[in-house]
Design an enzyme around this catalytic site. Structure first.
Site, PDB file in Angstrom:
ATOM      1  N   GLY A 105     -12.924  39.468  31.912  1.00 64.59           N
ATOM      2  CA  GLY A 105     -11.611  40.149  32.660  1.00 64.59           C
ATOM      3  C   GLY A 105     -12.100  41.644  32.978  1.00 64.59           C
ATOM      4  N   LEU A 106     -10.967  42.431  32.610  1.00 67.82           N
ATOM      5  CA  LEU A 106     -11.130  44.111  32.790  1.00 67.82           C
ATOM      6  C   LEU A 106     -11.655  44.334  34.047  1.00 67.82           C
ATOM      7  CD1 LEU A 106     -12.657  45.091  29.258  1.00 67.82           C
ATOM      8  CD2 LEU A 106     -10.178  45.091  30.094  1.00 67.82           C
ATOM      9  N   CYS A 107     -11.432  43.617  35.368  1.00 69.03           N
ATOM     10  CA  CYS A 107     -11.692  44.064  36.492  1.00 69.03           C
ATOM     11  C   CYS A 107     -10.542  44.027  37.523  1.00 69.03           C
ATOM     12  CB  CYS A 107     -12.759  43.105  37.048  1.00 69.03           C
ATOM     13  SG  CYS A 107     -12.173  41.083  36.694  1.00 69.03           S
ATOM     14  N   GLY A 108      -9.362  44.614  37.255  1.00 70.34           N
ATOM     15  CA  GLY A 108      -8.255  44.699  37.924  1.00 70.34           C
ATOM     16  C   GLY A 108      -7.757  43.351  38.242  1.00 70.34           C
TER      17      GLY A 108
END
Length: 295
Positions: free
Chosen positions: A87-90
């Site tokens: 994750g952590l990709c908008g």
């Protein structure tokens, strides 16, 4: 109002978070450079291969039969969904999931109601999301990005083609993010199987040529069609990989900026709290001195 200790702890916490987001942004930038080089090298090859296939098909006197061209009633549907492993990709993964759900709602609602829509997940996030939503998910290739290469994607494409040729699925669609630039990714929902022959009425005069095939036309097409499908899937995975790194770089850059703004606010609160504490102490000293003087 928060105490000085609480504000100090928050400043330390936000500062640590900012360092992490900065590091993740730099890592994403390095990976993006490699991923972008890979997709820029792949695009001309994939386009030329498709062009060659269309040209040979247009110039052939007969249509070569292959199980991959079999048009059947759309009863059993397979959707290949390309997302990321992390994750952590908008909104990168969320957009792919939404596009897939919209595709199912608009085209395959009847099949979905019967439980005949299956998800072929490339990327853990898509597998997790559709599993939670109750879809049957093929998770054989969820770790593709941890060992991203043509051999791995080729195996996935071969599994899909074999399943289609055996009649396990009637239609296969492909959903992925196409890389445009660091800040922009374009969602694609493309048909994958069956292969639809080009309309002869739309062929240009340039393709109206009699070709001499060596080896036979059947052998050439039998080689070109599977290779084209493998390259098509590999290109989609490379596009998604570059898009993921661009989305993560953008998200981490924004997170770093937000952390900087939050640090400014916390430092302002800290200074105000400290000034208020000092003022209170001075007032207490003055009040004590006045009390002693009066006594």
């Amino acid at each position: 109002m928060a105490s000085l200790k609480e504000v100090r702890n928050r400043i330390v916490s936000v500062n640590s978070t900012q360092q992490i987001t900065k590091a993740m942004k730099m890592v994403a930038a390095a990976k993006l450079r490699r991923a972008q080089d890979n997709i820029l090298q792949m695009r001309p090859y994939a386009q030329k291969l498709n062009e060659m296939l269309s040209t040979v098909s247009a110039g052939s006197e007969s249509s070569v039969e292959t199980p991959l061209k079999a048009v059947r009633a759309a009863e059993k549907i397979l959707i290949v969904v390309v997302t990321s492993d992390r994750g952590l990709c908008g909104a990168f993964n969320t957009n792919v999931v939404k596009a897939t759900l919209l595709l199912i709602e608009e085209k395959y609602a009847v099949q979905a109601a019967k439980g005949n829509v299956e998800i072929f997940a490339i990327g853990k996030k898509g597998a997790e999301s559709f599993t939670r939503k109750g879809y049957k998910v093929n998770t054989a290739f969820v770790d593709t990005f941890s060992r991203l290469n043509f051999v791995t994607v080729k195996s996935a494409a071969e599994q899909i083609m074999t399943a289609f040729a055996e009649g396990q699925y009637d239609v296969v669609d492909l959903v992925f993010n196409e890389f445009k630039n660091v800040a922009t990714q374009i969602i694609h929902t493309d048909p994958y199987l069956p292969i639809v022959s080009e309309d002869t009425s739309k062929k240009s005069k340039k393709t109206e040529v009699n070709y001499i095939f060596e080896p036979t036309e059947e052998e050439i097409m039998a080689e070109l069609i599977p290779k084209s499908l493998k390259i098509q899937l590999y290109r989609a995975v490379l596009e998604s990989n570059a898009s993921e790194q661009g989305a993560r770089m953008t998200a981490m850059d924004k997170a770093t900026e937000n952390a900087q703004e939050l640090l400014k606010e916390l430092k302002l609160i800290y200074n105000r709290t400290r000034q208020a504490a000092i003022t209170t102490e001075i007032l207490e000293i003055v009040g004590g001195a006045e009390a002693l003087k009066n006594s």
